[in-house]
Design a protein around this motif. Structure first.
Motif: not given
Length: 424
Positions: A144-151, A165-166, A329-333, A375-379
């Protein structure tokens, strides 16, 4: 035989939650092989012959403009760009509207994994729904990957071996925007906060940054999600005398608060608004006259370079607006996940997660990105200033880049992590 027929009948009548013509994903029949002497039966590399990607989005509520149909379109663009197949298996996109209700998000995720043949969920819009869905993914051992949520708790207390978390999180937003605002003289704050996980995390993280940089937090007020009337909350902010009113909300809540703040004369009275999560669609909708000079943090902007412009123009031709950081981010994911499936030679969760962590994220969205153990994608993240009407050369020419924040500085350091997977 009776058991097989009963299972098939149940699968046919189970409800499927889909949106805007998305195919109702049902599991493919189990493969039956007839072995002959000397033949070795080999398990399929793709679990049921199809790679199904699920997206739990807000298709009709206050976050529909910043996730919704735009995120679904980005996912389908990625699938088309890989030719619709990986390892010879067709790739399908399944979309559901969770209506911003955690129980619907959890039930949909469970149904998708149990009977819908969904291999991975690659976005869940909003934090409360994401926190509900991640528990299901962990229990079912599914990516499961997240682009929309921020928490930020998604990579802290709620981290898991199967989640990523992307696009952004509350820590990165708060550190960049709040620090820049305090440095510019906005050293006293009052928060108007959305009363759920995302808003609470954003207020907490921004408050910490304000105080760490010598500022003061004079107070805060919690506003119900999707409220239409911010008058009482803005009056409290006005009465606080704070130099900065921090909006710890998103989507329609943010745009409504900004509109009503102008009507109340809040900004005209000398106070400054700090939108802690402002999307490009928010700025475009509100107009430069209302938003000019605002500082904001994003993980993506369509006009950063030739690559971002080229992809964004393709997206615009399909959707009719420029993408935001969550939609890009969704496209990248999707691209990263499908590359991981190809690299692993299977859609089995552990193998795919290992490949996702091994491979750098290197595309128009992120250069040299990587997935940490929490799980944090660092960019890199970017601090922008909204242009004045005179500076803008077109409807979507909205930002001036102020600073690029390297990923290692933008996101919470592992030394401060509360994720149980992180070894200290």
């Amino acid at each position: 035989m009776r058991t097989t027929l009963l299972a098939a009948a149940l699968a046919a009548v189970l409800p499927c939650i889909a949106w805007q013509g998305a195919a109702c994903a049902q599991p493919a029949p189990a493969a039956h092989s007839q072995q002959t002497a000397g033949t070795v039966s080999r398990p399929p590399r793709i679990s049921d012959g199809v790679i199904r990607l699920g997206f739990l989005l807000d298709m009709s509520g206050l976050y529909a403009d910043v996730t919704g149909p735009g995120s679904a379109a980005a996912a389908r663009m990625a699938v088309e760009d890989v030719g619709g197949k990986v390892l010879g298996a067709p790739v399908e996109v399944v979309v559901a509207d969770h209506q911003n209700k955690p129980d619907i998000a959890a039930a949909t995720a469970r149904a998708w994994f149990d009977t819908g043949g969904v291999d991975a969920i690659l976005d869940v819009a909003a934090s409360a729904t994401a926190l509900a869905a991640v528990d299901i993914a962990k229990a079912k051992n599914k990516v499961i990957v997240f682009n929309g949520p921020g928490a930020v708790r998604l990579t802290n207390e709620a981290c898991s071996p199967v989640s990523v978390h992307w696009a952004y999180d509350t820590y990165a937003l708060a550190k960049s925007t709040a620090q820049a605002t305090v440095t510019a003289g906005g050293d006293s704050w009052f928060f108007v906060t959305a009363d759920y996980a995302f808003g609470q995390d954003l207020e907490r993280d921004a408050s910490a940054v304000v105080k760490a940089n010598g500022g003061k937090v004079l107070g805060s007020v919690r506003a119900p999600l999707n409220t239409a009337d911010f008058s009482s909350f803005l009056l409290q902010a006005q009465g606080s005398g704070a130099k900065v009113v921090g909006l710890a909300n998103a989507g329609a809540d943010t745009t409504n608060a900004i509109k009503q703040a102008a009507e109340f004369g809040l900004t005209g009275g000398g106070q400054t608004l700090a939108g802690l999560l402002v999307y490009i669609s928010d700025v475009h909708g509100l107009g430069l006259k209302a938003t000019q000079g605002m500082l904001l943090t994003e993980g993506f902007y369509w006009d950063l370079n030739d690559e971002t412009r080229a992809w964004s123009k393709r997206y615009f031709a399909r959707v009719g607006k420029m993408p935001n950081m969550s939609q890009a981010g969704v496209y990248s994911t999707v691209m990263h996940y499908l590359k991981a499936v190809e690299r692993a030679g299977t859609d089995e969760t552990q193998a795919v997660m290992a490949a996702m962590r091994e491979m750098p994220v290197d595309d128009f969205y992120a250069r040299g990105g990587r997935i940490r153990e929490d799980g944090r994608m660092i960019h890199d993240m970017y601090l922008f200033r909204v242009k004045t009407p005179d500076e803008s050369k077109g409807p979507w020419d909205l930002y001036t880049l102020v600073a690029t924040i390297p990923g290692e500085q933008a996101f919470q350091p592992l030394s401060a992590s509360r994720c149980p997977l992180v070894k200290k």
